[in-house]
Design a protein around this motif. Structure first.
Motif, short mmCIF file in Angstrom:
data_model
loop_
_atom_site.label_atom_id
_atom_site.label_comp_id
_atom_site.label_asym_id
_atom_site.label_seq_id
_atom_site.Cartn_x
_atom_site.Cartn_y
_atom_site.Cartn_z
N SER A 1 0.82 -1.21 0.00
CA SER A 1 0.00 0.00 0.00
C SER A 1 0.86 1.27 0.00
O SER A 1 0.44 2.30 -0.53
CB SER A 1 -0.98 0.00 1.17
OG SER A 1 -0.30 -0.15 2.39
N THR A 2 2.07 1.19 0.56
CA THR A 2 2.99 2.32 0.49
C THR A 2 3.39 2.57 -0.95
O THR A 2 3.44 3.72 -1.42
CB THR A 2 4.23 2.07 1.37
OG1 THR A 2 3.81 2.00 2.74
CG2 THR A 2 5.27 3.17 1.20
N LYS A 3 3.67 1.50 -1.69
CA LYS A 3 4.00 1.63 -3.11
C LYS A 3 2.82 2.25 -3.86
O LYS A 3 3.01 3.13 -4.71
CB LYS A 3 4.39 0.30 -3.73
CG LYS A 3 4.72 0.43 -5.22
CD LYS A 3 5.11 -0.85 -5.86
CE LYS A 3 5.34 -0.80 -7.35
NZ LYS A 3 5.25 0.43 -8.06
N LYS B 1 9.27 8.77 -5.98
CA LYS B 1 10.18 7.68 -6.36
C LYS B 1 10.91 7.21 -5.12
O LYS B 1 11.15 8.00 -4.20
CB LYS B 1 11.21 8.16 -7.39
CG LYS B 1 10.64 8.94 -8.55
CD LYS B 1 9.89 8.06 -9.50
CE LYS B 1 9.55 8.83 -10.75
NZ LYS B 1 8.24 8.70 -11.22
N GLY B 2 11.30 5.92 -5.08
CA GLY B 2 12.05 5.43 -3.93
C GLY B 2 11.88 3.95 -3.70
O GLY B 2 11.61 3.19 -4.63
N ASN C 1 11.72 4.78 -10.22
CA ASN C 1 10.33 4.48 -9.86
C ASN C 1 10.27 4.23 -8.36
O ASN C 1 11.22 4.50 -7.65
CB ASN C 1 9.81 3.29 -10.66
CG ASN C 1 10.60 2.01 -10.41
OD1 ASN C 1 11.48 1.97 -9.55
ND2 ASN C 1 10.32 0.99 -11.17
N PHE C 2 9.17 3.68 -7.88
CA PHE C 2 9.06 3.30 -6.47
C PHE C 2 8.92 1.78 -6.43
O PHE C 2 8.11 1.21 -7.14
CB PHE C 2 7.84 3.95 -5.80
CG PHE C 2 7.93 3.89 -4.30
CD1 PHE C 2 8.49 4.95 -3.61
CD2 PHE C 2 7.50 2.78 -3.60
CE1 PHE C 2 8.60 4.90 -2.23
CE2 PHE C 2 7.60 2.72 -2.23
CZ PHE C 2 8.16 3.79 -1.53
N SER C 3 9.75 1.13 -5.62
CA SER C 3 9.74 -0.32 -5.59
C SER C 3 9.70 -0.86 -4.17
O SER C 3 10.06 -0.18 -3.22
CB SER C 3 10.99 -0.87 -6.32
OG SER C 3 12.15 -0.45 -5.66
N GLN C 4 9.23 -2.10 -4.08
CA GLN C 4 9.22 -2.83 -2.83
C GLN C 4 10.44 -3.76 -2.80
O GLN C 4 10.70 -4.45 -3.77
CB GLN C 4 7.99 -3.74 -2.72
CG GLN C 4 6.68 -3.05 -2.65
CD GLN C 4 5.57 -4.09 -2.52
OE1 GLN C 4 5.10 -4.27 -1.43
NE2 GLN C 4 5.19 -4.74 -3.58
#
Length: 123
Positions: A52-54, A63-64, A118-121
């Motif tokens: 859910s943070t992503k 991004k992060g 991008n934003f990744s887990q």
């Protein structure tokens, strides 16, 4: 199936939370991109918090990365405009997953954070 997940995680967006936000320093510079890291404590592992943070980061254009830590906390890095990060930090405080219970979000602005595309887990 997508709407099932969307409905589930939308429940977390508008709820109240008693989670506390602690800033260890001020934003770096007066404008432009900011880089921050946050450590989130509470019931934040095993409750869909990273997923859910992503989702929140993608919606806001942050991004992060987000990852679970061995001590039971969640670690987040975010890069974006200050307004984007303010909204992202608020989402972290509320606990973007409705099953999460955030106690504390410790935010540090850090120019040494590597920019991501991008934003990744992470696991």
């Amino acid at each position: 199936m997508g709407s099932l997940f969307k409905d589930f995680f939308d429940q977390g967006k508008n709820r109240d939370s008693s989670g506390e936000v602690i800033y260890t320093n001020d934003p770096l510079g007066s404008s432009g991109k900011q880089k921050m890291r946050a450590e989130i404590s509470g019931r934040v592992q095993g409750v869909g918090f990273r997923f859910s943070t992503k989702q929140s980061a993608d919606e806001l254009g942050v991004k992060g990365i987000v990852r679970n830590e061995p001590d039971g906390t969640v670690y987040v890095e975010g890069v974006g405009e200050q307004d984007q990060l303010n909204r992202f930090i608020e989402a972290l405080r509320k606990g973007p997953s409705p099953a999460a219970e955030v106690e504390k979000v410790v935010v540090t602005y850090d120019q040494n954070i590597e920019e991501k595309s991008n934003f990744s887990q992470a696991n």
